[in-house]
Structure formats: C-alpha cells, structure tokens
Design a protein around this motif. Structure first.
Motif, PDB file in Angstrom:
ATOM      1  N   GLY A 184       1.561 -38.999   8.614  1.00 43.25           N
ATOM      2  CA  GLY A 184       1.115 -40.332   9.003  1.00 43.25           C
ATOM      3  C   GLY A 184       1.146 -40.605  10.484  1.00 43.25           C
ATOM      4  O   GLY A 184       0.762 -41.697  10.932  1.00 43.25           O
ATOM      5  N   PHE A 185       1.599 -39.640  11.297  1.00 39.88           N
ATOM      6  CA  PHE A 185       1.630 -39.853  12.753  1.00 39.88           C
ATOM      7  C   PHE A 185       0.211 -39.855  13.309  1.00 39.88           C
ATOM      8  O   PHE A 185      -0.679 -39.162  12.801  1.00 39.88           O
ATOM      9  N   LYS A 186       0.030 -40.607  14.384  1.00 42.47           N
ATOM     10  CA  LYS A 186      -1.199 -40.539  15.165  1.00 42.47           C
ATOM     11  C   LYS A 186      -0.935 -39.683  16.401  1.00 42.47           C
ATOM     12  O   LYS A 186       0.171 -39.662  16.921  1.00 42.47           O
ATOM     13  N   LEU A 187      -1.972 -38.990  16.867  1.00 42.18           N
ATOM     14  CA  LEU A 187      -1.836 -38.118  18.037  1.00 42.18           C
ATOM     15  C   LEU A 187      -2.766 -38.590  19.135  1.00 42.18           C
ATOM     16  O   LEU A 187      -3.899 -39.005  18.881  1.00 42.18           O
ATOM     17  N   ALA A 188      -2.284 -38.525  20.362  1.00 39.31           N
ATOM     18  CA  ALA A 188      -3.069 -38.954  21.519  1.00 39.31           C
ATOM     19  C   ALA A 188      -2.967 -37.915  22.621  1.00 39.31           C
ATOM     20  O   ALA A 188      -1.941 -37.248  22.764  1.00 39.31           O
ATOM     21  N   LEU A 197      -6.348 -31.000  18.264  1.00 39.71           N
ATOM     22  CA  LEU A 197      -5.286 -31.970  17.990  1.00 39.71           C
ATOM     23  C   LEU A 197      -5.685 -33.013  16.959  1.00 39.71           C
ATOM     24  O   LEU A 197      -4.860 -33.830  16.566  1.00 39.71           O
ATOM     25  N   GLU A 198      -6.959 -32.993  16.536  1.00 41.80           N
ATOM     26  CA  GLU A 198      -7.447 -34.051  15.642  1.00 41.80           C
ATOM     27  C   GLU A 198      -7.042 -35.422  16.217  1.00 41.80           C
ATOM     28  O   GLU A 198      -6.415 -36.259  15.579  1.00 41.80           O
ATOM     29  N   THR A 199      -7.428 -35.619  17.469  1.00 41.51           N
ATOM     30  CA  THR A 199      -6.931 -36.735  18.276  1.00 41.51           C
ATOM     31  C   THR A 199      -7.304 -38.089  17.686  1.00 41.51           C
ATOM     32  O   THR A 199      -8.434 -38.304  17.250  1.00 41.51           O
ATOM     33  N   ASP A 200      -6.331 -39.018  17.702  1.00 39.70           N
ATOM     34  CA  ASP A 200      -6.562 -40.408  17.290  1.00 39.70           C
ATOM     35  C   ASP A 200      -6.777 -41.328  18.480  1.00 39.70           C
ATOM     36  O   ASP A 200      -7.461 -42.343  18.375  1.00 39.70           O
ATOM     37  N   GLU A 231     -15.629 -43.777  21.558  1.00 37.87           N
ATOM     38  CA  GLU A 231     -16.332 -44.587  20.557  1.00 37.87           C
ATOM     39  C   GLU A 231     -17.136 -43.695  19.617  1.00 37.87           C
ATOM     40  O   GLU A 231     -17.139 -43.883  18.398  1.00 37.87           O
ATOM     41  N   SER A 232     -17.799 -42.688  20.192  1.00 35.24           N
ATOM     42  CA  SER A 232     -18.631 -41.792  19.391  1.00 35.24           C
ATOM     43  C   SER A 232     -17.790 -40.966  18.423  1.00 35.24           C
ATOM     44  O   SER A 232     -18.223 -40.671  17.305  1.00 35.24           O
ATOM     45  N   LEU A 233     -16.598 -40.557  18.859  1.00 35.80           N
ATOM     46  CA  LEU A 233     -15.735 -39.708  18.019  1.00 35.80           C
ATOM     47  C   LEU A 233     -14.822 -40.514  17.112  1.00 35.80           C
ATOM     48  O   LEU A 233     -14.028 -39.934  16.371  1.00 35.80           O
ATOM     49  N   GLY A 234     -14.908 -41.843  17.195  1.00 38.00           N
ATOM     50  CA  GLY A 234     -14.025 -42.671  16.379  1.00 38.00           C
ATOM     51  C   GLY A 234     -12.591 -42.656  16.869  1.00 38.00           C
ATOM     52  O   GLY A 234     -11.650 -42.806  16.090  1.00 38.00           O
ATOM     53  N   ILE A 235     -12.417 -42.442  18.173  1.00 41.75           N
ATOM     54  CA  ILE A 235     -11.086 -42.359  18.783  1.00 41.75           C
ATOM     55  C   ILE A 235     -10.815 -43.653  19.553  1.00 41.75           C
ATOM     56  O   ILE A 235     -11.706 -44.213  20.178  1.00 41.75           O
ATOM     57  N   ILE A 236      -9.586 -44.119  19.508  1.00 40.37           N
ATOM     58  CA  ILE A 236      -9.203 -45.311  20.258  1.00 40.37           C
ATOM     59  C   ILE A 236      -9.046 -44.960  21.729  1.00 40.37           C
ATOM     60  O   ILE A 236      -8.327 -44.025  22.078  1.00 40.37           O
TER      61      ILE A 236
END
Length: 836
Positions: free
Chosen positions: A722-726, A743-746, A776-781
């Motif tokens: 459940g962790f998010k990665l940045a 990293l499947e970055t969030d 925005e395009s990758l769905g990343i914050i």
C-alpha cells in the motif's frame, strides 16, 4: 490612521460610483419612475394570449411592485425601427435579483422571437458568462416590437427596468462585474486579514466575527446579484429561498460576537436575561422563517434589526463609559451596519427606490463595518505579533538576533545580495572555552562571562560601518547574530578588507576577563567564508565557515579562512563520519516536517519528513553534508532504519490526528538494493499498526541505481503493501524514464532548482511545465519543491501542478508543531508568512 484608511477606501470606491453615475445619464428610459401597463393573472395563460389581452392597465403597476401571491404581466412596446438596412438593439436591465419566477417574451408583431427565464429560483440554462439580468431587444424594421414580462414570487415583485443602447449596456454589464469583483475582493482580503487575526488572538469572539465575514459575502451575493457568478445555480437558488435565515445567522453571529467582545468588562452582566436566553430569540426567528411567509419573515427581521440596534448600542455606550476604549470602534461599526441594514430594508419595503446610490448602501456599510472591526482587532494583533516575533527572533540574555533569525532572515539577505551582485563574508566566532569555564566556575558564571564577551564584541563591531546591520521587530538593529550559546556570526560588506576587520574584532576578544577574582583570556576560533564563491546559499556558507573555524590550530593563530583544501580534507570527513556514527548509536538524530499543500485548495494534505542532525560539537549539520557521507560509508542503512522507527513510532502515537494526512519519507536509492528492505519496512509498519497508504517513500533522483531484480522485488512488495513511491529532486540528477517505470512511480517531485527560477528563467518554465504535463499523462501526482513566492505558487497552480511545498508556504518544523498546525489551522491558506 483611521482617517487615512477611510480616505483610501473612498478614493478606491469613488471611481466605481462616479462611473455608474455617468453611465446612468445615457439611459434611454428608467421604468421604475413611470408606470408600465400591467395586469394581474387570475388563471394560467400563455404569452401569446397575454399579448392580445386588453387587461393591461398602468394603474395596476404600483400594486404589482409589492408582496403578492398572484402573478403579474408587464407589457413594453417599441415602435418600428425607422432606420432602413440597420439593426438596432436595445438592452433591458434589471438590478433586483430575488424575484423567484421571472420570464421575458419578445414579439415582433404577433410572432414570438425569443424568450428568457431569469427568476431567482428558475434554471436559466445560460450559455454565456453571467452578467446579471440583461435582455437583448432587437427592434423590428417592419413591425412593432413588444416585450412581455411575467413575474411571480413571495418577495416584493420590484421591477425597476432600465433601457440602454448596446454600447451603454456593455459598459453597464462591465460596471456590474467590476462592482462584484470589488465587493468579492474587498471582503476576501478582509476575510484573510481576519483569519490571521483569529489565528493570533485565539479568542472565541473572533471566531464569530470570522464567520460573520463569510455570511456577509453570501448575503451580498444575493442582494447585489453575483450569487450565480460565484456559486452554482442550485446553491444560488437555495440561498434565495433561505435569505432571511441567512440574515438571521448574521444577526446571531453579531449578537454572540458582542457578548464575547464586551465580556471582559461585564457588559451585559453575567446574570442578565439577555446573556442567558438571548440565543432563544434567534432560535424562534429561525423557526418562524421556515413556517411563515416571506412577508412575515421580513417583518420579524426588521423587528430583530431594531432590537439588535438598541441593545448593542446600549452595551457599547455602557462599555465605553466603563473605560473600554475599544468600544468606540465597536459603536462605529454597529452604527454603520445598522444604518446600512435599515436602509436596505427600506428598499425591500419600497420606501426607498432602487437606484445606483441605494444599491451601493448596503455593500459599503458592510465593508466599512467589517473594516472598523478589523482595524480594532488588528491593532491588538500587531502588538501580540511584534512581541512574539521579538521573543522568537532574539536571544533572551543578550537581545541579539538568534539562530531562528539567522535561518529565517539571512536567506533573504543573500537573495538581495545576489540580485545586486554584492560580495559578502560570513565571519563565525566560536568561544571554545565555554565548557571548561562551566566546569571551573559553574554554568551561571560561565554564561555571564560569555555574555560580557559577546557584548564587548558587539560594542566593537557597532563602530564598523562595513559590517551588516540586522533589523529587529522592535525597530532596533544589531550587527551580531548569536546562533548558539558560544557561537556568534556577523557579515562583512567589504570582504576584501575582512582580514583587517577580524584583527580589529580580536582586540575585544583578547582583553582579559575576570571571574571570581581570576583573570583569564577567552579561547576562541574564527572561521570565515566568502559569498557567493564559497557558498551560494546559507547552508553551504554556514557549513564552510564552520569547517574553517573547526580547522583552527591555536599554534598558527585563531582565524582560518575557508579554502577548498579544507573542504576536501580527509580528516574532516573522518571526524564527521565518526561523530555521525556515534550519534546514530545514541539515537540523537531527529526529524522535522515540512507541510505540503494541495495547490488548488491550499489545504495542508501532509508533509515531508526531513532528517536533522545537531551535533554537540559541530552544531546543526546540513543533510547535504552528512547524507552523501552516509551513503559512501554504508551508514545510510542504519540512518534509514532509525528514521523509519522514529517516524512510525511517532505516527502511531498520533494516529487519529494524522489519519487524513500523508507523510513522505526520504530513503536512499541504495536502500532498495537491500534484499529484504521492503520486508523490513512492512514489518516495522505492522508492528506499529499503521496503514501503508498514509506513507510515500521518496527515492532521491541524484542517487544512481541499477534496474535490478532486487529493486523490482522491493518496489513490488512496497506497492502491494500500500505504500506510494516518489522520485525526489527529479530533473537535476540521473533523470530517466526508466526510473519512472522501474519504480512504478506514484509521485514526481520537481526539484527546487527549476521551481525557484520560474519567474525569470524561460528554460526552467519550459522544463517545469513539461514535467507537470508528463506527470499528468502518466497519471502521476506532480509535487513542486522550493515555492518561494506567491507568483510561483500561482503559476504552478495555473499549469496544473497538484501539490507544493516551500518556504513561502511553511518551512520545516518540529513534529509537535506540525500536529498543532493541522489541528488548529487547516483552512485554505491566505497569503502565508512563514519563510526561511
């Protein structure tokens, strides 16, 4: 002061009313002064039937302007347009916005050309920008033009129609929007100002007054017609339906504010019936507004206004006679508001006509009333803030600027120096025999000796014009900053002469001191570093001066200027690693939190955990200095493990407070190369019964790592937990699309290197905007670091950046202060004052 501000206010508002007055002279007609053919609808009829009705009478017009359960029709007729091959369009305007059902039908002869629905409770289906109630009337060249108006509602059916040519109508529409903008911006500024005062004073009365600001904005939106401009259509309709409930809430807030504002001087007395049961009057009024007609509610509210005026004026006079000087502002505010409210009520009851002047009465009264209260409260807030800043920014024993002042104010000094291309020299003086003095004579006498030595230095430096002065909140200035018990710093504006300057300062340091009849001379170390060549920001400059001072060997003198050789000195690094290892073993490192805000709402949504190290001998050590060494020596694993334990333990103790906030924790990319890193993190999380979705793991982009199976395994485990990665500091290190995928970055954190230069640097703007678009395009914050000004904040918000942090918003703070911040002040931010 009051006179100056009032003059400014009237100078600001005069152009609005003057312009309105000028435009009004160009009106074609004002139907509020002349009766319009009118008939009362006794049964439902169509517009076509109404067009041919012979029941229209001018004598019916006055009756149609009051309260009525019936619907009324008005007929306005226009002759043919006699100018061939040209189209003439008139515009009919109406500046009364609470008629519940209002329909317009335009005919050329018998042919219906267009129709509009403009009732307060109707759905307008407006496709263009809302500008108020404006009906375009194209005149026919062949036939008469007729406009039918049908109105029905529970409020007074006032219809002060005005006709304008197209150009004048456009000016009037623009003038309406300027008026609305002025009202909204003025009240918003006052609201932001009052929020700051409330945060400073923490008085319950201020909370009522703060809510009154909001109610006034809502009430004015209904009265002046901008509710549909600022709120949704559904909300605007609901506000009109409950207009007297809203007015009643405003009156109740004023009542409660008055009780708290005058409570300290016992007005009204604690045992008075009005204090005990006054709220009941408003409860009865609210109940009546829900079950009685609008006309009856209007009568009750008029009575409530008179009641409030009498008792509050009486309370204000009684308080003033008791010596409560602030009551004069209270009285002025009350007189202004009540007069404005009464005049507005007279308009509602048709005793006063609706025109430019009467329409402006209530907004001006509200603004002046809020302004007067704000002025009274802001004086008190300024005194509190000045005392608080003075205490926070100065050393209590010497009165000199302290460490907080140094790290908050000096970055601005360096920015100004960079703009002016000035060169500076940071001089650090460490009085190194403090510990031995404490052991020999006791801490009290040691403190006194250090105090006297620092004062002697300041007396010497005060005569040196080339030394920089530091202004304090009490409008005095000093030339020395005391960063620790035994360390002071000063800045030279003439670094080419700072060798002579240091020699001059040493005269004071070399004078013998006397403690318990014992003469001695202080031992001291002086280090210096040049700006900007030896440090382009404060951390680096301070660090280099500290390195220089710690390199002093008494056999070769008491002063050492910083050189690159000192920086690369292996012994210094070994010392730093040794001290770090020791402090890690004794669990002496700690963390601070820098709040992060959602840019669109400016609400605090979480914070970034930042590691801090304050060593007993080195003082505060910059993370930029010890983290690279920790990565080089393998201490990074212990460092990460220790910080995770501290953060998880703290978060578990405050789980309820932090339940809606997220925390970002920095790790090294090397941590992901540990085979069991993810398992260790998850195990620690579970042991504290925390939820992984509250945490974001940040990997510094400037640390290179290989796209290995170990990394993939750890990333997969962390995501599954459940962790998010940045990715932190994106764009300045080894930026790679491969990292984003691996990293499947969030989250993607845009480095402050780009953000801080956004205003004047086109490449930074281009890169920053591209990174936001990429996210925005990758769905990343997208998260922006280093927001240093309101201009940057506005630009990032406009580009669609989601989250931000920086010293313009909040600087890093202790964990307990962060808890207090999210508990006590979690509204959208006004302009923030925190800066370092």
């Amino acid at each position: 002061m009051v006179f100056k501000w009032l003059c400014f206010f009237f100078l600001l508002t005069t152009p609005l009313w003057a312009n309105n007055a000028f435009i009004s002279e160009n009106k074609i007609n004002t139907y509020s002064h002349f009766p319009i053919p009118t008939f009362k609808e006794t049964h439902s009829i169509s517009a076509q039937e109404a067009l041919h009705s012979d029941k229209f009478q001018k004598e019916m017009y006055d009756e149609s302007q009051g309260f009525s359960q019936n619907a009324y029709w008005h007929k306005l007729q226009f002759s043919k347009n006699l100018t061939p091959n040209s189209e003439r369009i008139l515009y009919l305007g109406l500046n009364y916005y609470v008629i519940e059902h209002l329909d317009f039908y335009l005919f050329h002869g018998d042919q219906l050309q267009n129709s509009w629905t403009r009732g307060a409770l109707d759905n307008w289906n407006e496709t263009s920008n809302y500008k108020g109630i404006w009906i375009p009337l194209p005149l026919s060249n062949q036939q008469e033009t007729t406009l039918l108006v049908r109105k029905q509602g529970n409020s007074p059916l006032l219809t002060p129609f005005e006709l304008f040519d197209k150009n004048i109508a456009e000016q009037e529409q623009l003038q309406n929007q300027l008026l609305w903008t002025f009202i909204i911006s003025s009240l918003s500024i006052l609201l932001a100002h009052n929020i700051i005062i409330f945060i400073l004073l923490r008085q319950p009365g201020s909370l009522y007054y703060l809510n009154l600001n909001i109610v006034v904005i809502v009430a004015l939106s209904i009265i002046t017609g901008f509710s549909r401009w600022t709120f949704s259509e559904e909300l605007s309709q609901w506000l009109v339906e409950n207009i007297f409930s809203i007015f009643g809430i405003g009156a109740w807030l004023l009542f409660r504010f008055s009780l708290h504002f005058l409570k300290e001087i016992g007005v009204p007395s604690p045992d008075s019936l009005i204090r005990k049961y006054g709220d009941g009057i408003f409860i009865v009024f609210f109940a009546c507004t829900q079950i009685l007609s609008v006309k009856t509610s209007a009568l009750l509210f008029a009575s409530l206004e008179i009641f409030m005026f009498v008792i509050c004026i009486y309370w204000g006079i009684a308080a003033y006679l008791k010596g409560f000087i602030a009551a004069r502002f209270y009285l002025i505010s009350w007189v202004i508001l009540i007069v404005g409210s009464i005049l507005n009520t007279l308009i509602f009851w048709r005793i006063l006509p609706i025109n430019v002047m009467t329409q402006a009465i209530f907004p001006i009264a509200c603004l002046l009333q809020l302004f007067c209260f704000s002025f009274a409260l802001s004086d008190k807030a300024k005194q509190i803030e000045r005392a608080r800043k003075m205490e926070a920014m100065t050393d209590s024993s010497t009165g000199l600027p302290n460490r907080a002042y140094f790290f908050e104010k000096i970055p601005k000094v360096l920015i100004e120096a960079e703009v002016k291309q000035e060169k500076l020299a940071l001089i650090m003086i460490d009085i190194s025999n403090y510990q031995s003095l404490s052991q020999a004579f006791g801490p009290a006498k040691a403190d006194k000796s250090i105090y006297e030595a620092i004062n002697a230095i300041h007396t010497k430096v005060a005569t040196m014009p080339e030394m920089m002065s530091f202004p304090l909140p009490n409008k005095t200035s000093k030339k020395i900053i005391r960063t620790t018990t035994k360390t002071i710093v000063l800045f030279s504006k003439a670094p080419s002469q700072f060798k002579e300057q240091i020699q001059y300062i040493q005269i004071a340091l070399n004078n013998p001191d006397l403690i318990s009849k014992t003469h001695f001379r202080h031992q001291y170390k002086i280090g210096s570093a040049l700006y900007p060549t030896q440090g382009h920001h404060l951390d680096k400059l301070y660090q280099n001066a500290l390195i220089a001072s710690q390199s002093v060997k008494y056999s070769s003198g008491n002063w050492a200027p910083f050189t690159n050789n000192l920086k690369s000195n292996h012994a210094q690094q070994i010392e730093l690693i040794t001290l770090l290892t020791n402090d890690l073993q004794h669990n002496k490192l700690y963390f601070e939190i820098q709040p992060q805000i959602e840019l669109i709402s400016r609400k605090i949504i979480g914070g970034e955990v930042l590691i801090r190290w304050k060593n007993e001998s080195l003082g505060q050590v910059s993370p930029g200095e010890f983290i690279p060494l920790a990565e080089q020596t393998g201490l990074i694993y212990q460092l990460t493990n220790m910080m995770l334990k501290k953060v998880f333990l703290w978060a578990s103790k405050h789980a309820q407070t932090l339940s809606q906030k997220s925390l970002s924790i920095n790790i090294s990319a090397q941590d992901l190369l540990q085979e069991h890193f993810a398992s260790m993190v998850i195990e620690q999380l579970n042991s504290h019964q925390l939820h992984a979705n509250q945490f974001t793991i940040e990997i510094t982009e400037t640390s290179v790592f290989q796209n290995s199976d170990t990394v993939h395994h750890n990333v997969k485990q962390l995501h599954q937990a459940g962790f998010k990665l940045a990715i932190d500091d994106f764009g300045v290190g080894y930026s790679s699309m491969q990292n984003l995928i691996a990293l499947e970055t969030d989250e993607l954190k845009i480095d402050q290197f780009f953000v801080m230069k956004l205003i004047n640097d086109l490449p930074s703007q281009l890169l920053c905007r591209n990174m936001i678009d990429l996210s925005e395009s990758l769905g990343i914050i997208s998260v922006a670091e280093g927001i240093e000004s309101e201009e940057i904040l506005t630009l990032l918000t406009k580009w669609g950046c989601k989250v931000g942090q920086g010293y313009h918003l909040f600087r890093p703070m202790p964990a307990e202060q962060f808890l207090k911040l999210i508990l006590d002040s979690d509204p959208p931010l006004s302009p923030p004052v925190n800066r370092a």
